[in-house]
Design an enzyme around this catalytic site. Structure first.
Site, short mmCIF file in Angstrom:
data_model
loop_
_atom_site.label_atom_id
_atom_site.label_comp_id
_atom_site.label_asym_id
_atom_site.label_seq_id
_atom_site.Cartn_x
_atom_site.Cartn_y
_atom_site.Cartn_z
N HIS A 69 0.86 -1.18 0.00
CA HIS A 69 0.00 0.00 0.00
C HIS A 69 0.90 1.23 0.00
O HIS A 69 1.71 1.41 0.90
CB HIS A 69 -0.92 0.01 1.21
CG HIS A 69 -1.88 1.17 1.21
ND1 HIS A 69 -3.13 1.09 0.63
CD2 HIS A 69 -1.76 2.43 1.68
CE1 HIS A 69 -3.74 2.25 0.76
NE2 HIS A 69 -2.93 3.09 1.40
N CYS A 70 0.74 2.06 -1.02
CA CYS A 70 1.61 3.23 -1.18
C CYS A 70 0.87 4.47 -0.70
O CYS A 70 -0.17 4.83 -1.26
CB CYS A 70 2.02 3.39 -2.64
SG CYS A 70 3.07 4.85 -2.92
N PRO A 71 1.37 5.16 0.33
CA PRO A 71 0.68 6.37 0.80
C PRO A 71 0.76 7.52 -0.19
O PRO A 71 -0.07 8.43 -0.16
CB PRO A 71 1.42 6.71 2.11
CG PRO A 71 2.78 6.09 1.95
CD PRO A 71 2.57 4.85 1.14
#
Length: 353
Positions: A69-71
């Site tokens: 999951h890439c912020p």
């Protein structure tokens, strides 16, 4: 050229953000009912986890071929947007390298035209250039400071994002994700720990870097397959990876240790009242913290020197099966001695309410 870099970078960035990774349909089950025994069940999505899929706490969905999951894109990197995300990681450093070259040459030429060499000193006059032609944009002290700052940002972005691109290409060329690389490492540790003599072979490596590359990058821009069924190498089972995940999950339950909370913990990231070492050694991860009250039981699966990670054991029937997992300070708990057959505390221990 700068406009071309900008357009391509933003196109792939927003594609990775808005196209998304692709989610396992809610309530999904395999076509053959007997295959359910090889899969994990997600209580949140009320469906089985398809091969190569994982549940994301931030997206609150099971993501197909989840990498992480890439912020920065506020989304997961997975099956549908893996190519766009990787191209963004490639184009951003290339554009920054081009910008760095422009900044360096600009500062070099402008400073060179303002240098005066004396017998005993070298002076730089930022007021005006001593040679023609004059720049279209006046290059004074503020412009020099802005150019130097922008050069630092460009070089920093080149190094940081470039390293991420190298990491992504390594897993793509082996047809893995970051999570699957970690699963493979844990499989080796499990086999070595128990001395089972078995050999774990990653089933989705096609044996050729080009074939693995083509699994993500296609001329049409649409990845191969449907995100649920995947081609496997010869001699491997369609559910080889999921079977290994089930083994690791069972092994984690065996190795886990039960603890009881002896002090309250509010669940803050950096607790001030739990000691200086606990405050400064808080885990650098996006994983959550769990609040504890005296008497709570926690099943710890891993830990650091001053922190532990585990799942709170919920006894009340009103909990609805919601799992509470996260980090908590080690000094807030103590090992809970109990009889595994009766689940009762041993002599000298009192069952907490």
């Amino acid at each position: 050229m700068l406009l071309n870099w900008t357009v391509m970078i933003l196109y792939n960035y927003f594609s990775a953000m808005f196209v998304g990774p692709g989610y396992v349909p809610l309530g999904w089950t395999p076509e053959k009912s007997q295959d359910c025994m090889y899969l994990q069940y997600c209580k949140v999505c009320q469906s089985y986890k398809a091969p190569r899929s994982h549940h994301c706490r931030k997206c609150n969905r099971c993501v197909m071929k989840m990498d992480h999951h890439c912020p920065w894109i506020n989304n997961c990197c997975g099956y549908q947007n893996h190519a766009s995300f990787t191209l963004f990681l490639l184009l951003a450093p290339l554009g920054c390298i081009h910008a760095s070259f422009i900044f360096i040459m600009t500062m070099y030429t402008q400073l060179y035209n303002r240098i005066s060499f004396g017998w005993s000193s070298v002076r730089i006059d930022m007021s005006a250039a001593k040679r023609d032609p004059r720049p279209i944009i006046p290059f004074g002290l503020s412009a020099f400071a802005a150019s130097l700052f922008a050069l630092g940002l460009a070089l920093g972005t080149t190094i940081a994002v470039g390293m991420l691109f190298i990491i992504q290409m390594k897993v793509i060329l082996t047809n893995k994700t970051s999570i699957e690389s970690w699963i493979e490492e844990k499989a080796k540790d499990r086999i070595q720990y128990y001395q089972t003599g078995e050999t774990f072979i990653f089933p989705y490596d096609m044996g050729s870097k080009w074939k693995n590359f083509r699994q993500v990058f296609t001329w049409s821009g649409i990845p191969e397959g449907d995100g649920l069924d995947w081609p496997v190498r010869d001699g491997c089972h369609q559910y080889s990876l999921t079977i290994e995940q089930l083994k690791q999950k069972a092994d984690k339950r065996v190795r886990s240790v039960r603890y009881r909370a002896i002090d309250d913990y509010s669940g803050v990231c950096c607790p001030v009242t739990k000691g200086v070492k606990t405050f400064f050694t808080t885990p650098c991860t996006e994983e959550p913290r769990i609040a504890l009250s005296k008497g709570d039981l926690v099943l710890a699966t891993r830990g650091l020197k001053h922190w532990m990670y585990g799942e709170k054991i919920l006894i009340s029937a009103t909990d609805g099966g919601v799992r509470e997992r996260g980090w908590f300070p080690r000094k807030c708990v103590e090992k809970y001695q109990y009889d595994s057959e009766t689940d009762q505390p041993v002599d000298g221990e009192k069952k907490s309410k």
